[in-house]
Design a protein around this motif. Structure first.
Motif, PDB file in Angstrom:
ATOM      1  N   TYR A 292      36.756  77.210 -22.828  1.00  0.00           N
ATOM      2  CA  TYR A 292      36.543  75.904 -23.472  1.00  0.00           C
ATOM      3  C   TYR A 292      37.184  74.784 -22.655  1.00  0.00           C
ATOM      4  O   TYR A 292      36.555  73.746 -22.398  1.00  0.00           O
ATOM      5  N   ASP A 293      38.420  74.985 -22.254  1.00  0.00           N
ATOM      6  CA  ASP A 293      39.143  73.952 -21.523  1.00  0.00           C
ATOM      7  C   ASP A 293      38.453  73.626 -20.204  1.00  0.00           C
ATOM      8  O   ASP A 293      38.322  72.453 -19.834  1.00  0.00           O
ATOM      9  N   HIS A 294      37.981  74.660 -19.504  1.00  0.00           N
ATOM     10  CA  HIS A 294      37.322  74.433 -18.218  1.00  0.00           C
ATOM     11  C   HIS A 294      36.019  73.666 -18.401  1.00  0.00           C
ATOM     12  O   HIS A 294      35.771  72.658 -17.709  1.00  0.00           O
ATOM     13  N   VAL A 295      35.165  74.123 -19.319  1.00  0.00           N
ATOM     14  CA  VAL A 295      33.869  73.464 -19.509  1.00  0.00           C
ATOM     15  C   VAL A 295      34.067  72.034 -20.010  1.00  0.00           C
ATOM     16  O   VAL A 295      33.363  71.115 -19.572  1.00  0.00           O
ATOM     17  N   LYS A 296      35.015  71.827 -20.891  1.00  0.00           N
ATOM     18  CA  LYS A 296      35.286  70.483 -21.403  1.00  0.00           C
ATOM     19  C   LYS A 296      35.662  69.533 -20.265  1.00  0.00           C
ATOM     20  O   LYS A 296      35.162  68.402 -20.182  1.00  0.00           O
ATOM     21  N   LYS A 297      36.530  69.977 -19.383  1.00  0.00           N
ATOM     22  CA  LYS A 297      36.963  69.136 -18.268  1.00  0.00           C
ATOM     23  C   LYS A 297      35.824  68.896 -17.274  1.00  0.00           C
ATOM     24  O   LYS A 297      35.704  67.799 -16.710  1.00  0.00           O
ATOM     25  N   VAL A 298      34.995  69.922 -17.059  1.00  0.00           N
ATOM     26  CA  VAL A 298      33.821  69.753 -16.193  1.00  0.00           C
ATOM     27  C   VAL A 298      32.882  68.714 -16.800  1.00  0.00           C
ATOM     28  O   VAL A 298      32.398  67.804 -16.112  1.00  0.00           O
ATOM     29  N   ASN A 299      32.617  68.848 -18.101  1.00  0.00           N
ATOM     30  CA  ASN A 299      31.735  67.900 -18.785  1.00  0.00           C
ATOM     31  C   ASN A 299      32.266  66.478 -18.723  1.00  0.00           C
ATOM     32  O   ASN A 299      31.509  65.517 -18.547  1.00  0.00           O
ATOM     33  N   GLU A 300      33.563  66.320 -18.878  1.00  0.00           N
ATOM     34  CA  GLU A 300      34.168  64.979 -18.857  1.00  0.00           C
ATOM     35  C   GLU A 300      33.955  64.281 -17.513  1.00  0.00           C
ATOM     36  O   GLU A 300      33.907  63.054 -17.449  1.00  0.00           O
ATOM     37  N   LYS A 301      33.806  65.075 -16.456  1.00  0.00           N
ATOM     38  CA  LYS A 301      33.544  64.517 -15.130  1.00  0.00           C
ATOM     39  C   LYS A 301      32.041  64.421 -14.838  1.00  0.00           C
ATOM     40  O   LYS A 301      31.645  63.996 -13.746  1.00  0.00           O
ATOM     41  N   GLY A 302      31.205  64.855 -15.800  1.00  0.00           N
ATOM     42  CA  GLY A 302      29.755  64.744 -15.625  1.00  0.00           C
ATOM     43  C   GLY A 302      29.080  66.011 -15.166  1.00  0.00           C
ATOM     44  O   GLY A 302      27.865  66.003 -14.889  1.00  0.00           O
ATOM     45  N   GLY A 303      29.830  67.119 -15.069  1.00  0.00           N
ATOM     46  CA  GLY A 303      29.257  68.367 -14.588  1.00  0.00           C
ATOM     47  C   GLY A 303      28.672  69.229 -15.688  1.00  0.00           C
ATOM     48  O   GLY A 303      28.832  68.966 -16.887  1.00  0.00           O
ATOM     49  N   ILE A 304      27.979  70.306 -15.266  1.00  0.00           N
ATOM     50  CA  ILE A 304      27.296  71.241 -16.160  1.00  0.00           C
ATOM     51  C   ILE A 304      27.650  72.653 -15.723  1.00  0.00           C
ATOM     52  O   ILE A 304      27.811  72.932 -14.524  1.00  0.00           O
ATOM     53  N   VAL A 305      27.738  73.573 -16.690  1.00  0.00           N
ATOM     54  CA  VAL A 305      28.102  74.963 -16.394  1.00  0.00           C
ATOM     55  C   VAL A 305      27.080  75.911 -17.014  1.00  0.00           C
ATOM     56  O   VAL A 305      26.597  75.680 -18.126  1.00  0.00           O
ATOM     57  N   MET A 306      26.768  76.994 -16.292  1.00  0.00           N
ATOM     58  CA  MET A 306      25.925  78.068 -16.817  1.00  0.00           C
ATOM     59  C   MET A 306      26.615  79.408 -16.576  1.00  0.00           C
ATOM     60  O   MET A 306      27.104  79.663 -15.474  1.00  0.00           O
ATOM     61  N   PHE A 307      26.647  80.257 -17.612  1.00  0.00           N
ATOM     62  CA  PHE A 307      27.309  81.560 -17.533  1.00  0.00           C
ATOM     63  C   PHE A 307      26.284  82.691 -17.506  1.00  0.00           C
ATOM     64  O   PHE A 307      25.443  82.799 -18.406  1.00  0.00           O
ATOM     65  N   ASP A 308      26.369  83.538 -16.490  1.00  0.00           N
ATOM     66  CA  ASP A 308      25.562  84.751 -16.449  1.00  0.00           C
ATOM     67  C   ASP A 308      26.041  85.677 -17.568  1.00  0.00           C
ATOM     68  O   ASP A 308      27.238  85.944 -17.687  1.00  0.00           O
ATOM     69  N   THR A 309      25.119  86.179 -18.370  1.00  0.00           N
ATOM     70  CA  THR A 309      25.490  86.857 -19.606  1.00  0.00           C
ATOM     71  C   THR A 309      24.720  88.159 -19.765  1.00  0.00           C
ATOM     72  O   THR A 309      23.534  88.232 -19.447  1.00  0.00           O
ATOM     73  N   THR A 310      25.390  89.164 -20.265  1.00  0.00           N
ATOM     74  CA  THR A 310      24.784  90.479 -20.485  1.00  0.00           C
ATOM     75  C   THR A 310      24.296  90.604 -21.927  1.00  0.00           C
ATOM     76  O   THR A 310      25.009  90.246 -22.867  1.00  0.00           O
ATOM     77  N   PHE A 311      23.096  91.128 -22.086  1.00  0.00           N
ATOM     78  CA  PHE A 311      22.595  91.499 -23.414  1.00  0.00           C
ATOM     79  C   PHE A 311      22.609  93.016 -23.496  1.00  0.00           C
ATOM     80  O   PHE A 311      21.856  93.693 -22.797  1.00  0.00           O
ATOM     81  N   PHE A 312      23.485  93.564 -24.330  1.00  0.00           N
ATOM     82  CA  PHE A 312      23.565  95.012 -24.487  1.00  0.00           C
ATOM     83  C   PHE A 312      22.264  95.546 -25.072  1.00  0.00           C
ATOM     84  O   PHE A 312      21.786  95.071 -26.110  1.00  0.00           O
TER      85      PHE A 312
END
Length: 331
Positions: A292-312
């Protein structure tokens, strides 16, 4: 909408999930896997997490595709359903995601079905990432077998264009892998060929965004930061297996700052070193607060994040990853 408006919408979505949807050793297995997925269940889980967009592989290296494509079948000689899934999974997934205002990104590649074990698609398109190894008597992977030709690119782009025309504005962005510098004869030729993919994407959606992955290890990359390798793209590919340094601003090299945390991102390598083999599978090494802290700080600077995710079992998000992302709905 305009390209910039689409980019602004992308940025407003803050973060998303990606899934490498691959599997099956033959047509029957592949179609069984594709047909079994409940896309509504997937969308429900993304909505519960507060996810703004989802990326998914149309294909990767193999000959199999996630949706029908008559152009692909015509070029390769595969019959409908032999390589391209019978179900239009992308259309079904788009319908499910739209119920929750979750946007769709498609993953495609520059190197095509170059690891088709039968070599049928490789030979048809004119590019292969396999070489014959006499010692093992097998075709084995080797991603350094020459340059892409314009004939190959034009054929492969025609497959992408069919998808782009079908899905239109259902697909807001494309993430193209396998666009590595050493596979093009010159930087100028690289930009020329990448522009063909961009034109294909925008044939279906004139505001579509696109990026081209140059990989980890090329001269223009600054390790620890996203980078742009071509003027043709709209956002950084951002492939990385650990958290980037925070962005200084929304744009880097004139492109939207975007991070794609994939491959070993969730793996706790320290536990692996200690012999905990359970961590050979994706494991949430980050706490919900850290994510949460990382994505929030990225967003505050205008950035976007995508997480590679596993579906069991192609059904539910890995509970450890789900827990790690569980606070992002509060952004």
């Amino acid at each position: 909408m305009s390209v910039q408006s689409n980019l602004d919408r992308f940025q407003s979505k803050k973060w998303g999930i990606f899934h490498h949807f691959l599997g099956g050793n033959n047509a029957y297995e592949w179609n069984c896997i594709v047909n079994r997925v409940n896309v509504n269940r997937w969308a429900e889980q993304l909505a519960e997490l507060g996810c703004g967009f989802m990326g998914i592989t149309l294909m990767q290296l193999r000959h199999t595709m996630l949706a029908p494509n008559a152009t692909y079948d015509r070029i390769t000689g595969y019959k409908p359903g032999e390589a391209c899934a019978q179900r239009d999974f992308v259309m079904d997934l788009s319908d499910a995601l739209r119920k929750y205002d979750i946007d769709l990104m498609l993953y495609f590649t520059g190197d095509g079905p170059s690891h088709d074990v039968s070599r049928r698609a490789c030979d048809a398109f004119g590019f292969s990432s396999q070489k014959w190894v006499e010692e093992t008597k097998k075709w084995e992977y080797d991603h350094d077998l020459g340059f892409y030709t314009e004939e190959y690119v034009d054929k492969w782009v025609s497959v992408m264009k069919e998808y782009a025309l079908r899905y239109g504005d259902r697909v807001f962005a494309w993430w193209l892998d396998g666009c590595y510098e050493h596979l093009y004869e010159t930087p100028e030729i690289r930009d020329k060929f990448l522009a063909k993919f961009k034109a294909a994407a925008r044939a279906g959606n004139p505001d579509a965004l696109i990026t081209f992955n140059a990989g980890y290890s090329f001269s223009w990359q600054k390790r620890g930061k996203p980078f742009s390798s071509t003027s043709v793209e709209d956002f950084t590919p951002g492939e990385e297996d650990s958290m980037f340094e925070l962005p200084e601003s929304r744009y880097v090299d004139g492109k939207q700052w975007f991070a794609f945390y994939c491959n070993g991102f969730w793996v706790d390598r320290e536990k692996m070193k200690k012999g905990d083999h359970m961590d050979l599978v994706p494991t949430a090494k980050y706490t919900p607060d850290e994510i949460y802290d990382h994505v929030k700080k990225v967003n505050e600077k205008g950035g976007i994040v995508m997480f590679d995710t596993t579906f069991f079992d192609y059904e539910v998000i890995d509970p450890r990853q789900f827990h790690a992302m569980s606070k992002l709905k509060n952004l």
